[in-house]
Write a protein that holds these residues in place. Structure first.
Motif, mmCIF file in Angstrom:
data_model
loop_
_atom_site.group_PDB
_atom_site.id
_atom_site.type_symbol
_atom_site.label_atom_id
_atom_site.label_comp_id
_atom_site.label_asym_id
_atom_site.label_seq_id
_atom_site.Cartn_x
_atom_site.Cartn_y
_atom_site.Cartn_z
ATOM 1 N N PRO A 133 38.323 53.016 15.407
ATOM 2 C CA PRO A 133 37.720 52.565 16.672
ATOM 3 C C PRO A 133 36.537 51.632 16.421
ATOM 4 O O PRO A 133 35.746 51.843 15.499
ATOM 5 C CB PRO A 133 37.262 53.872 17.341
ATOM 6 N N LEU A 134 36.411 50.600 17.272
ATOM 7 C CA LEU A 134 35.311 49.649 17.142
ATOM 8 C C LEU A 134 34.458 49.569 18.407
ATOM 9 O O LEU A 134 33.269 49.822 18.373
ATOM 10 C CB LEU A 134 35.853 48.251 16.798
ATOM 11 N N PHE A 135 35.051 49.194 19.533
ATOM 12 C CA PHE A 135 34.284 48.988 20.765
ATOM 13 C C PHE A 135 35.249 48.975 21.941
ATOM 14 O O PHE A 135 36.476 48.970 21.769
ATOM 15 C CB PHE A 135 33.506 47.663 20.712
ATOM 16 N N ASP A 136 34.686 48.976 23.153
ATOM 17 C CA ASP A 136 35.464 48.879 24.389
ATOM 18 C C ASP A 136 35.195 47.542 25.063
ATOM 19 O O ASP A 136 34.121 46.948 24.884
ATOM 20 C CB ASP A 136 35.108 50.008 25.367
ATOM 21 N N GLU A 137 36.172 47.092 25.846
ATOM 22 C CA GLU A 137 36.053 45.832 26.572
ATOM 23 C C GLU A 137 36.494 46.055 28.010
ATOM 24 O O GLU A 137 37.578 46.591 28.256
ATOM 25 C CB GLU A 137 36.928 44.761 25.916
ATOM 26 N N GLU A 138 35.649 45.640 28.968
ATOM 27 C CA GLU A 138 35.998 45.795 30.385
ATOM 28 C C GLU A 138 36.935 44.676 30.825
ATOM 29 O O GLU A 138 36.761 43.517 30.446
ATOM 30 C CB GLU A 138 34.733 45.757 31.241
ATOM 31 N N GLN A 139 37.930 45.044 31.630
ATOM 32 C CA GLN A 139 38.886 44.096 32.193
ATOM 33 C C GLN A 139 38.816 44.171 33.717
ATOM 34 O O GLN A 139 38.711 45.255 34.282
ATOM 35 C CB GLN A 139 40.314 44.448 31.752
ATOM 36 N N ASN A 140 38.888 43.016 34.375
ATOM 37 C CA ASN A 140 38.925 42.963 35.829
ATOM 38 C C ASN A 140 40.081 42.089 36.294
ATOM 39 O O ASN A 140 40.540 41.194 35.562
ATOM 40 C CB ASN A 140 37.617 42.400 36.391
ATOM 41 N N LEU A 141 40.531 42.362 37.506
ATOM 42 C CA LEU A 141 41.599 41.574 38.125
ATOM 43 C C LEU A 141 40.957 40.409 38.881
ATOM 44 O O LEU A 141 40.097 40.619 39.740
ATOM 45 C CB LEU A 141 42.416 42.446 39.076
ATOM 46 N N TYR A 142 41.393 39.173 38.573
ATOM 47 C CA TYR A 142 40.746 37.984 39.128
ATOM 48 C C TYR A 142 41.722 37.109 39.912
ATOM 49 O O TYR A 142 42.930 37.074 39.627
ATOM 50 C CB TYR A 142 40.143 37.125 37.998
ATOM 51 N N CYS A 143 41.147 36.391 40.880
ATOM 52 C CA CYS A 143 41.834 35.268 41.499
ATOM 53 C C CYS A 143 40.867 34.087 41.503
ATOM 54 O O CYS A 143 39.644 34.262 41.381
ATOM 55 C CB CYS A 143 42.311 35.587 42.915
ATOM 56 N N ALA A 144 41.397 32.882 41.618
ATOM 57 C CA ALA A 144 40.576 31.670 41.578
ATOM 58 C C ALA A 144 40.295 31.157 42.987
ATOM 59 O O ALA A 144 41.005 31.469 43.943
ATOM 60 C CB ALA A 144 41.283 30.596 40.760
ATOM 61 N N LYS A 145 39.237 30.371 43.085
ATOM 62 C CA LYS A 145 38.898 29.734 44.360
ATOM 63 C C LYS A 145 40.086 28.883 44.808
ATOM 64 O O LYS A 145 40.596 28.053 44.054
ATOM 65 C CB LYS A 145 37.655 28.865 44.186
ATOM 66 N N GLY A 146 40.505 29.101 46.045
ATOM 67 C CA GLY A 146 41.700 28.429 46.547
ATOM 68 C C GLY A 146 42.865 29.374 46.722
ATOM 69 O O GLY A 146 43.818 29.069 47.442
ATOM 70 N N HIS A 147 42.802 30.541 46.055
ATOM 71 C CA HIS A 147 43.830 31.566 46.260
ATOM 72 C C HIS A 147 43.591 32.233 47.618
ATOM 73 O O HIS A 147 42.438 32.413 48.035
ATOM 74 C CB HIS A 147 43.770 32.607 45.140
ATOM 75 N N PRO A 148 44.668 32.606 48.337
ATOM 76 C CA PRO A 148 44.493 33.211 49.668
ATOM 77 C C PRO A 148 43.586 34.431 49.698
ATOM 78 O O PRO A 148 42.948 34.699 50.723
ATOM 79 C CB PRO A 148 45.923 33.572 50.070
ATOM 80 N N LEU A 149 43.493 35.193 48.591
ATOM 81 C CA LEU A 149 42.668 36.399 48.588
ATOM 82 C C LEU A 149 41.206 36.131 48.230
ATOM 83 O O LEU A 149 40.374 37.023 48.355
ATOM 84 C CB LEU A 149 43.246 37.432 47.605
ATOM 85 N N PHE A 150 40.900 34.908 47.783
ATOM 86 C CA PHE A 150 39.550 34.628 47.274
ATOM 87 C C PHE A 150 38.489 34.823 48.355
ATOM 88 O O PHE A 150 37.404 35.354 48.087
ATOM 89 C CB PHE A 150 39.478 33.200 46.729
ATOM 90 N N ALA A 151 38.782 34.400 49.580
ATOM 91 C CA ALA A 151 37.781 34.444 50.644
ATOM 92 C C ALA A 151 37.794 35.747 51.435
ATOM 93 O O ALA A 151 36.978 35.928 52.341
ATOM 94 C CB ALA A 151 38.005 33.266 51.599
ATOM 95 N N CYS A 152 38.692 36.677 51.097
ATOM 96 C CA CYS A 152 38.780 37.939 51.840
ATOM 97 C C CYS A 152 37.616 38.860 51.467
ATOM 98 O O CYS A 152 37.277 38.998 50.283
ATOM 99 C CB CYS A 152 40.098 38.644 51.546
#
Length: 314
Positions: free
Chosen positions: A169-188
C-alpha cells in the motif's frame, strides 16, 4: 511441434499467458486491448504450432488442458530466464549502468502525496549510477508487465490482486464524477440532480475496469470507453459525456469553471494505490533501494501534509 523458437512464438506465448492470468478470453480483451476474435486466432495458431490443445472454451467457461497448464508454467520460467539473461548480458558491458524499469499510471504528478518523484530524487542521491526508465501504462498492463519481468516495479490502483505479485500500500486518491461546461447537467443545482438523471446521461468508462467494478455499483449509460485519464478528460470536455477523474487532476479546471463535480458528497470514492513487484524475482540492490526510497518519501510527504493541516487548523 515447436522447432526453433521464433519471435512470433514468443508473442503468441505472451498472449496465451495474459489470457490465463486474466482468467479467460473475455477478461483478457481489455488487458490486451484487442478483440475476442483476434485472441482466438492467436491461440488457435499457437495450438497448431504446438500440435495439441492448450485450453477449452465454451458454455462451461475457460479451462486449461493438462498440457496447457504445464505449458503456462514452463512459459513463466522461460520469460524469467530471458529477463535474467538480458540483465546479465547488459552487466558485462564496459561501464555498464544498472537500469530499473519502473511503471506507473498517468496523471499522478499533481497529487501531493504521490511519492515517486521524491523517491527518485532519493534514489539518485544514494545510487547515482542507476538509471531508472519510467513507463506509463494502464493498471492491467502494469500488472502483466511486472509478471513478465518487463518492469521491476509499478505503481497504480489495482482492482484485484493477482497471484505472483506483491502489493505494498502507498496512498489513496479521491475520484469525482465530472461534467464540462456546456453539458446539460452543468448548470443544474444539486437539489435538481438525481441519480436517475446522472445515470441516464452518456458516460465514458475506464475500458480496463470490469463491469462489476462500477463506482457505487451505479448503472451508468456507458456509451464509450477510454484507457487513460487524458483520454477521459478529453471526452468529458467534448460536453457529450460524464466521467470520473482524480480530484487533484481536475482541480484547476474546476477552479476555472470549466468542470463541475456532480454530487461529490454522494458519488466521490477513493482509489487505493499500491506498489507491485514480482514474487520471487532475483534480489537487486537498486530495486531494494527504490522500495526503501518509496517508503521514506511516503513518510516525508505524509508528515508534510500533516503539518500543513495543523497550520490551517490554527
Amino acid at each position: 511441434m515447436l522447432g526453433n523458437l521464433a519471435d512470433i512464438d514468443l508473442r503468441m506465448l505472451r498472449v496465451f499467458c495474459a489470457i490465463v492470468e486474466a482468467g479467460g478470453f473475455t477478461a483478457a480483451q481489455a488487458r490486451l486491448n484487442t478483440s475476442l476474435s483476434r485472441l482466438s486466432v492467436v491461440v488457435r495458431d499457437l495450438e497448431e504450432r504446438l500440435g495439441y490443445s492448450v485450453c477449452r472454451r465454451g458454455s462451461s467457461g475457460f479451462q486449461l488442458t493438462d498440457q496447457g497448464q504445464e505449458l503456462f508454467e514452463a512459459t513463466q520460467l522461460l520469460f524469467a530466464d530471458i529477463e535474467r539473461f538480458r540483465q546479465h548480458a547488459n552487466r558485462l558491458a564496459p561501464n555498464a549502468r544498472e537500469h530499473l524499469q519502473i511503471g506507473s499510471v498517468d496523471s499522478l504528478i499533481s497529487l501531493p502525496c504521490a511519492p515517486l518523484p521524491l523517491a527518485l530524487k532519493h534514489l539518485r542521491q544514494r545510487l547515482p549510477q542507476v538509471r531508472p526508465n519510467l513507463h506509463l501504462m494502464r493498471p492491467d498492463e502494469l500488472e502483466q508487465a511486472v509478471l513478465d519481468e518487463r518492469l521491476h516495479l509499478a505503481i497504480g490502483a489495482f482492482h484485484h490482486q493477482l497471484s505472483g505479485l506483491n502489493y505494498q500500500p502507498l496512498f489513496d486518491e479521491e475520484q469525482n464524477l465530472y461534467c464540462a461546461k456546456g453539458h446539460p447537467l452543468f448548470a443544474c443545482h444539486d437539489a435538481q440532480l438525481s441519480l436517475e438523471h446522472i445515470c441516464a446521461a452518456d458516460y465514458v468508462g475506464r475500458g480496463y475496469m470490469a463491469e462489476n467494478q462500477r463506482p457505487h455499483d451505479l448503472h451508468f449509460n456507458q456509451a464509450i470507453n477510454a484507457y487513460s485519464m487524458e483520454a477521459i478528460a478529453t471526452l468529458i470536455f467534448s460536453t457529450a459525456y460524464l466521467g470520473y477523474l482524480p480530484s487533484h487532476y481536475a482541480a484547476n479546471w474546476v477552479a476555472q469553471g470549466q468542470l463541475r463535480a456532480l454530487l461529490p458528497e454522494r458519488l466521490a470514492y477513493r482509489s487505493s494505490f499500491h506498489c507491485i513487484t514480482r514474487q520471487g524475482q532475483e534480489p537487486r540492490t537498486a530495486l531494494a533501494t527504490l522500495l526503501d526510497c518509496l517508503e521514506l518519501a511516503g513518510q516525508q510527504l505524509g508528515n508534510r501534509q500533516q503539518r500543513l493541516s495543523e497550520g490551517q487548523g490554527r
